[in-house]
Design a protein around this motif. Structure first.
Motif, PDB file in Angstrom:
ATOM      1  N   ARG A 268       1.102  -1.303  -0.043  1.00 43.40           N
ATOM      2  CA  ARG A 268       0.065  -0.111  -0.162  1.00 43.40           C
ATOM      3  C   ARG A 268       0.858   0.981   0.385  1.00 43.40           C
ATOM      4  O   ARG A 268       2.063   1.122   0.508  1.00 43.40           O
ATOM      5  CB  ARG A 268      -1.093   0.295   0.704  1.00 43.40           C
ATOM      6  N   ILE A 269       0.625   2.443  -0.384  1.00 40.78           N
ATOM      7  CA  ILE A 269       1.002   3.747  -0.853  1.00 40.78           C
ATOM      8  C   ILE A 269      -0.574   4.678  -0.559  1.00 40.78           C
ATOM      9  O   ILE A 269      -1.392   4.640  -0.691  1.00 40.78           O
ATOM     10  CB  ILE A 269       1.378   3.597  -2.150  1.00 40.78           C
ATOM     11  N   ASN A 270       0.351   5.403   1.381  1.00 41.98           N
ATOM     12  CA  ASN A 270      -1.360   6.523   1.566  1.00 41.98           C
ATOM     13  C   ASN A 270      -1.932   5.301   1.547  1.00 41.98           C
ATOM     14  O   ASN A 270      -3.618   5.621   1.157  1.00 41.98           O
ATOM     15  CB  ASN A 270      -1.384   7.514   0.801  1.00 41.98           C
ATOM     16  N   GLY A 271      -2.187   4.574   1.955  1.00 38.55           N
ATOM     17  CA  GLY A 271      -3.449   3.741   1.826  1.00 38.55           C
ATOM     18  C   GLY A 271      -4.191   2.543   0.868  1.00 38.55           C
ATOM     19  O   GLY A 271      -4.481   2.116   1.560  1.00 38.55           O
ATOM     20  N   GLU A 272      -3.297   2.396   0.249  1.00 45.63           N
ATOM     21  CA  GLU A 272      -4.119   2.472  -1.267  1.00 45.63           C
ATOM     22  C   GLU A 272      -3.666   1.157  -1.894  1.00 45.63           C
ATOM     23  O   GLU A 272      -2.322   1.178  -1.512  1.00 45.63           O
ATOM     24  CB  GLU A 272      -4.096   3.383  -2.072  1.00 45.63           C
ATOM     25  N   LEU A 273      -4.327  -0.189  -1.522  1.00 47.68           N
ATOM     26  CA  LEU A 273      -3.196  -1.626  -2.312  1.00 47.68           C
ATOM     27  C   LEU A 273      -3.701  -1.131  -3.583  1.00 47.68           C
ATOM     28  O   LEU A 273      -4.586  -0.760  -3.991  1.00 47.68           O
ATOM     29  CB  LEU A 273      -4.712  -1.943  -1.310  1.00 47.68           C
ATOM     30  N   TYR A 274      -2.153  -1.520  -4.144  1.00 49.42           N
ATOM     31  CA  TYR A 274      -1.670  -1.374  -5.682  1.00 49.42           C
ATOM     32  C   TYR A 274      -0.866  -3.000  -5.737  1.00 49.42           C
ATOM     33  O   TYR A 274      -1.250  -2.894  -7.323  1.00 49.42           O
ATOM     34  CB  TYR A 274      -1.154  -0.472  -5.844  1.00 49.42           C
ATOM     35  N   MET A 275      -0.528  -3.388  -5.241  1.00 47.36           N
ATOM     36  CA  MET A 275      -0.084  -4.678  -5.109  1.00 47.36           C
ATOM     37  C   MET A 275      -0.476  -5.740  -4.417  1.00 47.36           C
ATOM     38  O   MET A 275      -0.221  -4.956  -3.012  1.00 47.36           O
ATOM     39  CB  MET A 275       1.198  -4.525  -5.694  1.00 47.36           C
ATOM     40  N   MET A 276      -0.481  -7.065  -4.714  1.00 48.98           N
ATOM     41  CA  MET A 276      -0.655  -7.787  -3.395  1.00 48.98           C
ATOM     42  C   MET A 276       0.615  -9.111  -4.718  1.00 48.98           C
ATOM     43  O   MET A 276       0.445  -9.290  -5.775  1.00 48.98           O
ATOM     44  CB  MET A 276      -1.704  -8.948  -3.191  1.00 48.98           C
ATOM     45  N   LYS A 277       1.586  -9.667  -3.897  1.00 50.67           N
ATOM     46  CA  LYS A 277       2.203 -10.595  -4.203  1.00 50.67           C
ATOM     47  C   LYS A 277       1.522 -12.424  -3.285  1.00 50.67           C
ATOM     48  O   LYS A 277       1.535 -12.300  -1.702  1.00 50.67           O
ATOM     49  CB  LYS A 277       3.934 -11.043  -3.228  1.00 50.67           C
ATOM     50  N   VAL A 278       1.358 -13.404  -3.834  1.00 48.83           N
ATOM     51  CA  VAL A 278       0.852 -14.349  -3.127  1.00 48.83           C
ATOM     52  C   VAL A 278       1.221 -15.012  -3.665  1.00 48.83           C
ATOM     53  O   VAL A 278       2.788 -15.596  -4.493  1.00 48.83           O
ATOM     54  CB  VAL A 278      -0.694 -15.355  -3.794  1.00 48.83           C
ATOM     55  N   THR A 279       2.699 -15.982  -2.152  1.00 44.50           N
ATOM     56  CA  THR A 279       3.323 -17.148  -2.017  1.00 44.50           C
ATOM     57  C   THR A 279       2.228 -18.325  -1.875  1.00 44.50           C
ATOM     58  O   THR A 279       2.330 -18.701  -0.380  1.00 44.50           O
ATOM     59  CB  THR A 279       4.585 -16.565  -1.543  1.00 44.50           C
ATOM     60  N   PRO A 280       2.476 -19.311  -3.126  1.00 42.27           N
ATOM     61  CA  PRO A 280       1.864 -21.032  -2.512  1.00 42.27           C
ATOM     62  C   PRO A 280       2.450 -21.992  -1.190  1.00 42.27           C
ATOM     63  O   PRO A 280       4.346 -21.368  -1.557  1.00 42.27           O
ATOM     64  CB  PRO A 280       1.652 -21.338  -3.990  1.00 42.27           C
ATOM     65  N   PRO A 281       2.554 -22.469  -0.911  1.00 45.70           N
ATOM     66  CA  PRO A 281       2.749 -23.216  -0.164  1.00 45.70           C
ATOM     67  C   PRO A 281       3.349 -24.397  -0.468  1.00 45.70           C
ATOM     68  O   PRO A 281       3.576 -24.602  -1.858  1.00 45.70           O
ATOM     69  CB  PRO A 281       2.169 -24.135   1.158  1.00 45.70           C
ATOM     70  N   ALA A 282       5.037 -24.864   0.243  1.00 48.97           N
ATOM     71  CA  ALA A 282       5.644 -25.937  -0.353  1.00 48.97           C
ATOM     72  C   ALA A 282       6.379 -25.525  -1.803  1.00 48.97           C
ATOM     73  O   ALA A 282       6.491 -26.350  -2.587  1.00 48.97           O
ATOM     74  CB  ALA A 282       4.649 -27.288  -1.008  1.00 48.97           C
ATOM     75  N   GLY A 283       6.979 -24.134  -1.691  1.00 47.21           N
ATOM     76  CA  GLY A 283       7.531 -23.760  -2.466  1.00 47.21           C
ATOM     77  C   GLY A 283       7.127 -23.536  -3.940  1.00 47.21           C
ATOM     78  O   GLY A 283       8.042 -23.081  -5.155  1.00 47.21           O
ATOM     79  N   GLY A 284       6.176 -23.527  -4.349  1.00 47.75           N
ATOM     80  CA  GLY A 284       5.626 -22.727  -5.341  1.00 47.75           C
ATOM     81  C   GLY A 284       5.705 -21.548  -5.700  1.00 47.75           C
ATOM     82  O   GLY A 284       6.121 -21.048  -5.236  1.00 47.75           O
ATOM     83  N   PRO A 285       5.773 -21.188  -7.334  1.00 50.12           N
ATOM     84  CA  PRO A 285       6.356 -20.040  -7.963  1.00 50.12           C
ATOM     85  C   PRO A 285       5.383 -19.134  -7.144  1.00 50.12           C
ATOM     86  O   PRO A 285       3.941 -19.064  -7.495  1.00 50.12           O
ATOM     87  CB  PRO A 285       6.253 -19.975  -9.020  1.00 50.12           C
ATOM     88  N   ALA A 286       5.992 -18.180  -6.677  1.00 46.60           N
ATOM     89  CA  ALA A 286       4.882 -16.208  -6.176  1.00 46.60           C
ATOM     90  C   ALA A 286       4.327 -16.127  -7.822  1.00 46.60           C
ATOM     91  O   ALA A 286       4.909 -15.901  -8.485  1.00 46.60           O
ATOM     92  CB  ALA A 286       5.886 -15.685  -5.329  1.00 46.60           C
ATOM     93  N   TYR A 287       3.465 -15.473  -7.524  1.00 45.15           N
ATOM     94  CA  TYR A 287       2.985 -14.508  -8.380  1.00 45.15           C
ATOM     95  C   TYR A 287       2.189 -13.422  -8.096  1.00 45.15           C
ATOM     96  O   TYR A 287       2.306 -12.960  -6.943  1.00 45.15           O
ATOM     97  CB  TYR A 287       1.476 -15.211  -8.951  1.00 45.15           C
ATOM     98  N   TYR A 288       1.794 -11.954  -8.723  1.00 48.10           N
ATOM     99  CA  TYR A 288       2.050 -10.676  -8.360  1.00 48.10           C
ATOM    100  C   TYR A 288       0.507 -10.258  -8.720  1.00 48.10           C
ATOM    101  O   TYR A 288       0.255 -10.437  -9.468  1.00 48.10           O
ATOM    102  CB  TYR A 288       2.800  -9.883  -8.948  1.00 48.10           C
ATOM    103  N   LEU A 289      -0.203  -9.895  -8.279  1.00 50.29           N
ATOM    104  CA  LEU A 289      -1.187  -9.408  -8.809  1.00 50.29           C
ATOM    105  C   LEU A 289      -1.156  -7.697  -8.354  1.00 50.29           C
ATOM    106  O   LEU A 289      -1.039  -7.125  -7.822  1.00 50.29           O
ATOM    107  CB  LEU A 289      -2.396  -9.863  -7.848  1.00 50.29           C
ATOM    108  N   LEU A 290      -1.393  -6.494  -9.975  1.00 53.13           N
ATOM    109  CA  LEU A 290      -1.332  -6.167 -10.003  1.00 53.13           C
ATOM    110  C   LEU A 290      -2.436  -4.973 -10.619  1.00 53.13           C
ATOM    111  O   LEU A 290      -2.980  -5.289 -10.903  1.00 53.13           O
ATOM    112  CB  LEU A 290      -0.080  -5.348 -10.759  1.00 53.13           C
ATOM    113  N   LYS A 291      -2.818  -3.670  -9.370  1.00 57.00           N
ATOM    114  CA  LYS A 291      -4.194  -3.180 -10.001  1.00 57.00           C
ATOM    115  C   LYS A 291      -4.059  -2.332 -10.693  1.00 57.00           C
ATOM    116  O   LYS A 291      -3.750  -1.879 -11.369  1.00 57.00           O
ATOM    117  CB  LYS A 291      -4.552  -2.184  -8.200  1.00 57.00           C
TER     118      LYS A 291
END
Length: 114
Positions: free
Chosen positions: A64-87
């Motif tokens: 978040r920047i100035n309280g506004e959510l702009y990106m999320m990083k999701v990391t699955p369990p067991a070493g799976g590849p992480a991915y990002y969700l961008l607004k």
């Protein structure tokens, strides 16, 4: 050769005239500059605020920047590849980014509102 000497003499004369004009001016100190208002620096956020939560087995980092959510990083369990969700836009559209190339975001300009 004579042209070069003439040019040098002209440039020297011009420099002397300009130096004389600067020396004749009376220089006055500038007024003191006021410091910026106190809330000026508090409005600028240099680093995002990161909140780490667990949703099921996934680890989600919310940026978040100035309280506004702009990106999320999701990391699955067991070493799976992480991915990002961008607004993508202010209406809540999200784009998935999971590789070395940037996600394709389509410009969505508002031209008319009814």
């Amino acid at each position: 050769m004579m042209i070069q000497n003439t040019i040098k003499a002209f440039l020297l004369a011009t420099a002397l005239i300009s130096l004389n004009a600067i020396a004749e001016k009376k220089l006055e100190p500038l007024e003191e500059v006021k410091p910026p208002p106190k809330n000026f620096e508090s409005d600028i956020v240099e680093e995002p605020q990161i909140t780490i939560t667990k949703k099921g087995e996934d680890t989600v980092e919310e940026y978040r920047i100035n309280g506004e959510l702009y990106m999320m990083k999701v990391t699955p369990p067991a070493g799976g590849p992480a991915y990002y969700l961008l607004k993508e836009d202010q209406n809540g559209g999200w784009a998935k980014y999971d590789g070395p190339s940037q996600p394709v975001t389509v410009p969505k300009w508002v031209i008319f509102r009814f």
